[in-house]
Write a protein that holds these residues in place. Structure first.
Motif, mmCIF file in Angstrom:
data_model
loop_
_atom_site.group_PDB
_atom_site.id
_atom_site.type_symbol
_atom_site.label_atom_id
_atom_site.label_comp_id
_atom_site.label_asym_id
_atom_site.label_seq_id
_atom_site.Cartn_x
_atom_site.Cartn_y
_atom_site.Cartn_z
ATOM 1 N N GLY A 176 0.768 -1.242 0.000
ATOM 2 C CA GLY A 176 0.000 0.000 0.000
ATOM 3 C C GLY A 176 0.794 1.284 0.000
ATOM 4 O O GLY A 176 0.221 2.364 -0.094
ATOM 5 N N ALA A 177 2.111 1.203 0.094
ATOM 6 C CA ALA A 177 2.922 2.421 0.146
ATOM 7 C C ALA A 177 3.347 2.920 -1.241
ATOM 8 O O ALA A 177 3.981 3.964 -1.348
ATOM 9 C CB ALA A 177 4.149 2.202 1.017
ATOM 10 N N ARG A 178 2.986 2.209 -2.299
ATOM 11 C CA ARG A 178 3.394 2.587 -3.662
ATOM 12 C C ARG A 178 2.952 4.012 -4.003
ATOM 13 O O ARG A 178 3.691 4.792 -4.582
ATOM 14 C CB ARG A 178 2.831 1.588 -4.674
ATOM 15 N N GLU A 179 1.739 4.370 -3.628
ATOM 16 C CA GLU A 179 1.211 5.711 -3.902
ATOM 17 C C GLU A 179 2.097 6.790 -3.254
ATOM 18 O O GLU A 179 2.388 7.818 -3.854
ATOM 19 C CB GLU A 179 -0.218 5.797 -3.361
ATOM 20 N N VAL A 180 2.534 6.542 -2.045
ATOM 21 C CA VAL A 180 3.397 7.476 -1.325
ATOM 22 C C VAL A 180 4.746 7.580 -2.024
ATOM 23 O O VAL A 180 5.268 8.676 -2.254
ATOM 24 C CB VAL A 180 3.581 7.049 0.145
ATOM 25 N N TYR A 181 5.304 6.443 -2.386
ATOM 26 C CA TYR A 181 6.580 6.400 -3.106
ATOM 27 C C TYR A 181 6.501 7.246 -4.376
ATOM 28 O O TYR A 181 7.381 8.059 -4.656
ATOM 29 C CB TYR A 181 6.927 4.950 -3.446
ATOM 30 N N GLU A 182 5.450 7.050 -5.155
ATOM 31 C CA GLU A 182 5.314 7.761 -6.420
ATOM 32 C C GLU A 182 5.174 9.262 -6.213
ATOM 33 O O GLU A 182 5.768 10.055 -6.955
ATOM 34 C CB GLU A 182 4.138 7.195 -7.215
ATOM 35 N N GLN A 183 4.413 9.674 -5.206
ATOM 36 C CA GLN A 183 4.257 11.110 -4.938
ATOM 37 C C GLN A 183 5.569 11.725 -4.470
ATOM 38 O O GLN A 183 5.947 12.809 -4.917
ATOM 39 C CB GLN A 183 3.153 11.333 -3.911
ATOM 40 N N ASN B 232 8.563 10.621 -5.031
ATOM 41 C CA ASN B 232 9.541 10.528 -6.105
ATOM 42 C C ASN B 232 9.447 11.724 -7.057
ATOM 43 O O ASN B 232 10.417 12.059 -7.732
ATOM 44 C CB ASN B 232 9.373 9.212 -6.859
ATOM 45 N N GLU B 233 8.296 12.372 -7.104
ATOM 46 C CA GLU B 233 8.114 13.554 -7.947
ATOM 47 C C GLU B 233 8.648 14.823 -7.284
ATOM 48 O O GLU B 233 8.751 15.863 -7.935
ATOM 49 C CB GLU B 233 6.638 13.728 -8.300
ATOM 50 N N ASP B 234 8.989 14.753 -6.001
ATOM 51 C CA ASP B 234 9.492 15.908 -5.264
ATOM 52 C C ASP B 234 10.992 16.047 -5.540
ATOM 53 O O ASP B 234 11.781 15.193 -5.130
ATOM 54 C CB ASP B 234 9.240 15.720 -3.768
ATOM 55 N N PRO B 235 11.403 17.119 -6.219
ATOM 56 C CA PRO B 235 12.824 17.268 -6.567
ATOM 57 C C PRO B 235 13.729 17.517 -5.353
ATOM 58 O O PRO B 235 14.952 17.446 -5.475
ATOM 59 C CB PRO B 235 12.831 18.473 -7.512
ATOM 60 N N ASN B 236 13.134 17.780 -4.199
ATOM 61 C CA ASN B 236 13.913 18.039 -2.990
ATOM 62 C C ASN B 236 14.152 16.789 -2.155
ATOM 63 O O ASN B 236 14.660 16.878 -1.036
ATOM 64 C CB ASN B 236 13.221 19.104 -2.138
ATOM 65 N N LEU B 237 13.746 15.628 -2.679
ATOM 66 C CA LEU B 237 13.916 14.360 -1.971
ATOM 67 C C LEU B 237 14.621 13.349 -2.855
ATOM 68 O O LEU B 237 14.437 13.349 -4.076
ATOM 69 C CB LEU B 237 12.558 13.785 -1.566
ATOM 70 N N ASP B 238 15.389 12.471 -2.231
ATOM 71 C CA ASP B 238 15.934 11.296 -2.915
ATOM 72 C C ASP B 238 15.151 10.100 -2.393
ATOM 73 O O ASP B 238 15.206 9.800 -1.205
ATOM 74 C CB ASP B 238 17.429 11.126 -2.610
ATOM 75 N N VAL B 239 14.403 9.456 -3.273
ATOM 76 C CA VAL B 239 13.534 8.345 -2.894
ATOM 77 C C VAL B 239 14.120 7.062 -3.470
ATOM 78 O O VAL B 239 14.420 6.993 -4.667
ATOM 79 C CB VAL B 239 12.089 8.573 -3.394
ATOM 80 N N VAL B 240 14.274 6.057 -2.591
ATOM 81 C CA VAL B 240 14.942 4.817 -2.981
ATOM 82 C C VAL B 240 14.071 3.626 -2.601
ATOM 83 O O VAL B 240 13.429 3.620 -1.551
ATOM 84 C CB VAL B 240 16.310 4.694 -2.266
ATOM 85 N N GLU B 241 14.061 2.627 -3.467
ATOM 86 C CA GLU B 241 13.338 1.369 -3.229
ATOM 87 C C GLU B 241 14.363 0.250 -3.059
ATOM 88 O O GLU B 241 15.280 0.119 -3.869
ATOM 89 C CB GLU B 241 12.436 1.090 -4.424
ATOM 90 N N TYR B 242 14.184 -0.541 -1.997
ATOM 91 C CA TYR B 242 15.072 -1.674 -1.730
ATOM 92 C C TYR B 242 14.266 -2.962 -1.691
ATOM 93 O O TYR B 242 13.070 -2.939 -1.416
ATOM 94 C CB TYR B 242 15.784 -1.506 -0.384
ATOM 95 N N ASP B 243 14.939 -4.087 -1.925
ATOM 96 C CA ASP B 243 14.273 -5.382 -1.802
ATOM 97 C C ASP B 243 13.819 -5.610 -0.372
ATOM 98 O O ASP B 243 12.738 -6.141 -0.133
ATOM 99 C CB ASP B 243 15.197 -6.518 -2.231
ATOM 100 N N CYS B 244 14.650 -5.220 0.601
ATOM 101 C CA CYS B 244 14.303 -5.411 2.013
ATOM 102 C C CYS B 244 15.087 -4.409 2.857
ATOM 103 O O CYS B 244 16.264 -4.158 2.596
ATOM 104 C CB CYS B 244 14.639 -6.826 2.454
#
Length: 77
Positions: free
Chosen positions: A15-22, A24-36
């Motif tokens: 359920g956190a995919r929506e948050v990740y996508e939003q 990730n569009e913020d140029p002031n943040l570095d958003v990273v996805e990990y396997d675990c």
């Protein structure tokens, strides 16, 4: 240097995919996805992200997004 927000791929599927996508569009943040992120108990029971190494939890996607931005306001780099 931008704040880093880290997500577990399993939490994204829960359920956190929506948050990740939003975020990730913020140029002031570095958003990273990990396997675990090795927070399996937390991942199985709630939505969460690591924000500059600190756990931020939310009851749902909207709550998690709000709490991440609140954390960033209260803890500037």
């Amino acid at each position: 240097m931008n704040p880093i927000v880290e997500f577990c791929v399993n939490n994204l599927a829960n359920g956190a995919r929506e948050v990740y996508e939003q975020l990730n569009e913020d140029p002031n943040l570095d958003v990273v996805e990990y396997d675990c992120l090795t927070y399996c108990d937390l991942c199985a029971t709630s939505l969460f992200a690591l924000v500059d190494g600190e756990v931020v939890r939310g009851d749902n996607a909207a709550d998690l997004l709000q709490k991440i931005y609140q954390f960033l306001e209260e803890n500037p780099i």
